[in-house]
Design a protein around this motif. Structure first.
Motif, mmCIF file in Angstrom:
data_model
loop_
_atom_site.group_PDB
_atom_site.id
_atom_site.type_symbol
_atom_site.label_atom_id
_atom_site.label_comp_id
_atom_site.label_asym_id
_atom_site.label_seq_id
_atom_site.Cartn_x
_atom_site.Cartn_y
_atom_site.Cartn_z
ATOM 1 N N ASP A 90 1.026 -1.143 0.256
ATOM 2 C CA ASP A 90 -0.053 -0.264 0.301
ATOM 3 C C ASP A 90 1.224 1.385 0.149
ATOM 4 O O ASP A 90 0.796 1.809 1.261
ATOM 5 C CB ASP A 90 -0.598 -0.273 0.767
ATOM 6 N N ILE A 91 1.680 1.893 -1.418
ATOM 7 C CA ILE A 91 3.030 2.614 -1.032
ATOM 8 C C ILE A 91 1.585 3.937 -1.596
ATOM 9 O O ILE A 91 1.442 4.609 -1.139
ATOM 10 C CB ILE A 91 3.177 2.336 -2.030
ATOM 11 N N HIS A 92 0.407 3.603 -2.865
ATOM 12 C CA HIS A 92 -0.468 4.000 -3.376
ATOM 13 C C HIS A 92 0.249 5.477 -3.367
ATOM 14 O O HIS A 92 -0.039 6.927 -3.315
ATOM 15 C CB HIS A 92 -1.189 4.755 -1.848
ATOM 16 N N SER A 124 0.278 -0.322 -5.139
ATOM 17 C CA SER A 124 1.439 0.197 -5.530
ATOM 18 C C SER A 124 1.444 1.350 -6.288
ATOM 19 O O SER A 124 2.201 2.702 -5.702
ATOM 20 C CB SER A 124 2.603 -0.200 -6.181
ATOM 21 N N ILE A 125 0.195 2.075 -6.764
ATOM 22 C CA ILE A 125 -0.263 3.167 -7.175
ATOM 23 C C ILE A 125 -1.947 4.256 -6.305
ATOM 24 O O ILE A 125 -1.600 3.282 -5.936
ATOM 25 C CB ILE A 125 -0.020 3.923 -8.856
ATOM 26 N N GLU A 126 -1.991 5.522 -6.590
ATOM 27 C CA GLU A 126 -3.092 5.540 -5.795
ATOM 28 C C GLU A 126 -3.808 5.818 -7.161
ATOM 29 O O GLU A 126 -4.978 4.933 -6.923
ATOM 30 C CB GLU A 126 -2.983 6.764 -5.321
ATOM 31 N N HIS A 127 -4.044 5.629 -8.393
ATOM 32 C CA HIS A 127 -4.752 5.911 -9.500
ATOM 33 C C HIS A 127 -5.227 7.024 -9.206
ATOM 34 O O HIS A 127 -5.397 7.738 -8.353
ATOM 35 C CB HIS A 127 -6.063 4.348 -9.120
ATOM 36 N N GLN A 168 2.721 7.917 -12.472
ATOM 37 C CA GLN A 168 2.698 6.986 -11.717
ATOM 38 C C GLN A 168 3.425 5.416 -11.626
ATOM 39 O O GLN A 168 4.145 5.129 -10.348
ATOM 40 C CB GLN A 168 1.706 6.446 -10.746
ATOM 41 N N VAL A 169 2.984 4.962 -12.606
ATOM 42 C CA VAL A 169 3.454 3.219 -12.727
ATOM 43 C C VAL A 169 4.895 3.561 -12.470
ATOM 44 O O VAL A 169 5.157 2.597 -12.115
ATOM 45 C CB VAL A 169 3.011 3.118 -13.866
ATOM 46 N N THR A 170 5.422 4.348 -13.966
ATOM 47 C CA THR A 170 6.759 4.354 -13.981
ATOM 48 C C THR A 170 7.736 4.569 -13.117
ATOM 49 O O THR A 170 8.952 4.256 -12.825
ATOM 50 C CB THR A 170 7.125 5.263 -15.744
ATOM 51 N N GLU A 171 7.328 6.014 -12.228
ATOM 52 C CA GLU A 171 7.768 6.706 -11.130
ATOM 53 C C GLU A 171 7.960 5.759 -10.120
ATOM 54 O O GLU A 171 8.852 5.542 -9.383
ATOM 55 C CB GLU A 171 7.559 8.073 -10.428
ATOM 56 N N ILE A 172 6.808 4.605 -9.356
ATOM 57 C CA ILE A 172 6.999 4.140 -8.363
ATOM 58 C C ILE A 172 8.035 3.105 -8.911
ATOM 59 O O ILE A 172 8.544 2.091 -7.768
ATOM 60 C CB ILE A 172 5.929 3.689 -8.221
ATOM 61 N N ALA A 173 8.014 1.965 -9.836
ATOM 62 C CA ALA A 173 8.538 1.125 -10.225
ATOM 63 C C ALA A 173 10.208 1.640 -10.708
ATOM 64 O O ALA A 173 10.884 0.825 -10.253
ATOM 65 C CB ALA A 173 9.223 0.899 -11.875
ATOM 66 N N MET A 197 7.098 12.091 0.145
ATOM 67 C CA MET A 197 7.213 11.214 1.535
ATOM 68 C C MET A 197 7.582 9.386 0.650
ATOM 69 O O MET A 197 8.019 9.066 1.153
ATOM 70 C CB MET A 197 5.688 11.680 1.722
ATOM 71 N N SER A 198 6.359 9.576 -0.823
ATOM 72 C CA SER A 198 7.001 8.392 -0.937
ATOM 73 C C SER A 198 8.376 7.527 -1.290
ATOM 74 O O SER A 198 8.813 6.263 -0.750
ATOM 75 C CB SER A 198 6.342 7.361 -1.968
ATOM 76 N N ALA A 199 8.613 8.063 -1.872
ATOM 77 C CA ALA A 199 9.929 8.207 -1.721
ATOM 78 C C ALA A 199 11.131 8.325 -0.668
ATOM 79 O O ALA A 199 11.954 7.466 -0.588
ATOM 80 C CB ALA A 199 10.565 9.192 -3.112
ATOM 81 N N ARG A 200 10.486 8.937 0.341
ATOM 82 C CA ARG A 200 11.056 9.895 1.644
ATOM 83 C C ARG A 200 11.739 8.107 2.345
ATOM 84 O O ARG A 200 12.322 7.721 2.532
ATOM 85 C CB ARG A 200 11.299 10.381 1.753
#
Ligand SMILES: [Mn+2]
Length: 367
Positions: free
Chosen positions: A119-121, A170-173, A191-196, A137-140
């Protein structure tokens, strides 16, 4: 005249008058009322024909548009993944990544570690009195989590193999719920590429201290089609993220290994005589139905020690048999406006399982 088959008939006014005169003599000329009727019905017929033609043209255009959309869809599906991956790989400076020292053939772990990401969202963006969350904040937090895990692995000294399992969301959508669109930043593809990329960084950091394998399953927020009734099985952000991680794992040879999950929504890991099942928690109500563990065992013909899920955004562990558990790990996102509205409160947390021949230990990790 043409319709009656006289293609070469004369069409001058004198000829028309001549025909009329003959018709009048024969009494075959229609009365004034009938003449008006004929005119209007001719017009009507003409109109009908025109409408018919328009209808046909519209239908043909619709058909064409449908074909075009199908082609566009087919192209964009492939192109999105290909573009995302190629941009990501092109941007990646592999020289900056930490050197990985441990490779598969060296692995004989006295203990192993299962690390869950849940649940990174990524893309959620809100600030309320109780909590704030955004992509930075997700990155941090991913960095902080990696730091804590690295210290733990270094301290233990007996962990060589680390299994990372992404439990989904992983994403909020962006189009999931009408009411949450204003709490979202970035497009779904961003969202997809950055969280990947962030997950990859997380895995690369862990690979400094352990041999890392990664697999991921989908959560409800990962469905690319916001409406679950129209969603294609497996058409999810986690499929895209998995493909990106797989591609990066292939080009970095041995740093991180990608493992295919058993299913889009389920996976399991057998380790040193123990078996663990993983689901997101939306389809399997791990938090409220104590028979999920035994049901999963029946379906997969296996004796599971524990089933691990995310989804409810807070830590919960229930012993459902002798040393057998149903567990929900927490979220990166923490308490959000939706939770406040529903009257839930929880802190940010994730979870790990330390496994060796003697047993296993499930732990909550605060963020
Ligand atoms: Mn979630």
């Amino acid at each position: 005249m043409i319709k009656s088959g006289f293609y070469d008939s004369d069409s001058n006014e004198s000829y028309r008058c001549l025909i009329k005169a003959v018709q009048k003599e024969q009494g075959s000329l229609p009365s004034v009322e009938k003449h008006a009727d004929m005119l209007s019905s001719n017009k009507l017929q003409g109109l009908k024909e025109k409408i018919g033609e328009l209808h046909y043209a519209k239908f043909a255009e619709q058909q064409e548009r449908r074909e075009l959309n199908k082609v566009k869809r087919d192209i964009s599906k492939g192109a999105l993944v290909a573009d995302s991956i190629s941009n990501l790989v092109a941007d990646m400076n592999f020289a900056e990544l930490p050197k990985s020292k441990i490779y598969k053939n060296q692995v004989k772990s006295p203990s192993s570690l299962i690390i869950c990401l849940s649940d990174i969202h990524y893309g959620a963006d809100f600030s309320i009195p109780q909590n704030e969350y955004n992509p930075e904040m997700s990155a941090r937090l991913l960095d902080e989590y990696a730091g804590k895990l690295i210290s733990f692995i270094k301290m233990r000294k007996d962990i060589i193999h680390v299994h990372v399992v992404n439990l989904g969301d992983s994403i909020e959508h962006a189009q999931m719920r009408q009411q949450n669109t204003f709490e979202v930043r970035k497009t779904v593809s961003e969202q997809v590429t950055e969280i990947a990329r962030l997950i990859w960084k997380f895995l690369a950091r862990l690979s400094e201290v352990a041999y890392v394998t990664y697999e991921g399953i989908a959560g409800n927020h990962d469905r690319l089609n916001g409406n679950y009734k129209n969603a294609l099985t497996g058409d999810t952000a986690s499929t895209l993220i998995n493909q990106i991680i797989r591609s990066l794992a292939e080009v970095t040879d041995g740093r991180v290994e990608y493992v295919e999950a058993k299913d889009y929504y389920f996976t399991d890991i057998d380790l040193m005589g123990h078996s663990f099942a993983f689901v997101h928690g939306d389809k399997h109500k791990v938090d409220s139905n104590n028979s999920v563990l035994s049901k999963l065992g029946d379906i997969h013909n296996k004796h599971y020690d524990a089933v691990i899920a995310g989804h409810i955004h807070h830590y919960k562990m229930t012993e459902v048999g002798e040393n057998r558990f149903q567990v929900n790990f927490g979220s990166f996102k923490g308490i959000d406006p939706y939770a406040v509205q529903q009257g839930f409160a929880s802190s940010r947390s994730q979870g790990i399982i330390v496994v060796n021949k003697k047993g296993y230990e499930i732990r909550r990790v605060t963020l």
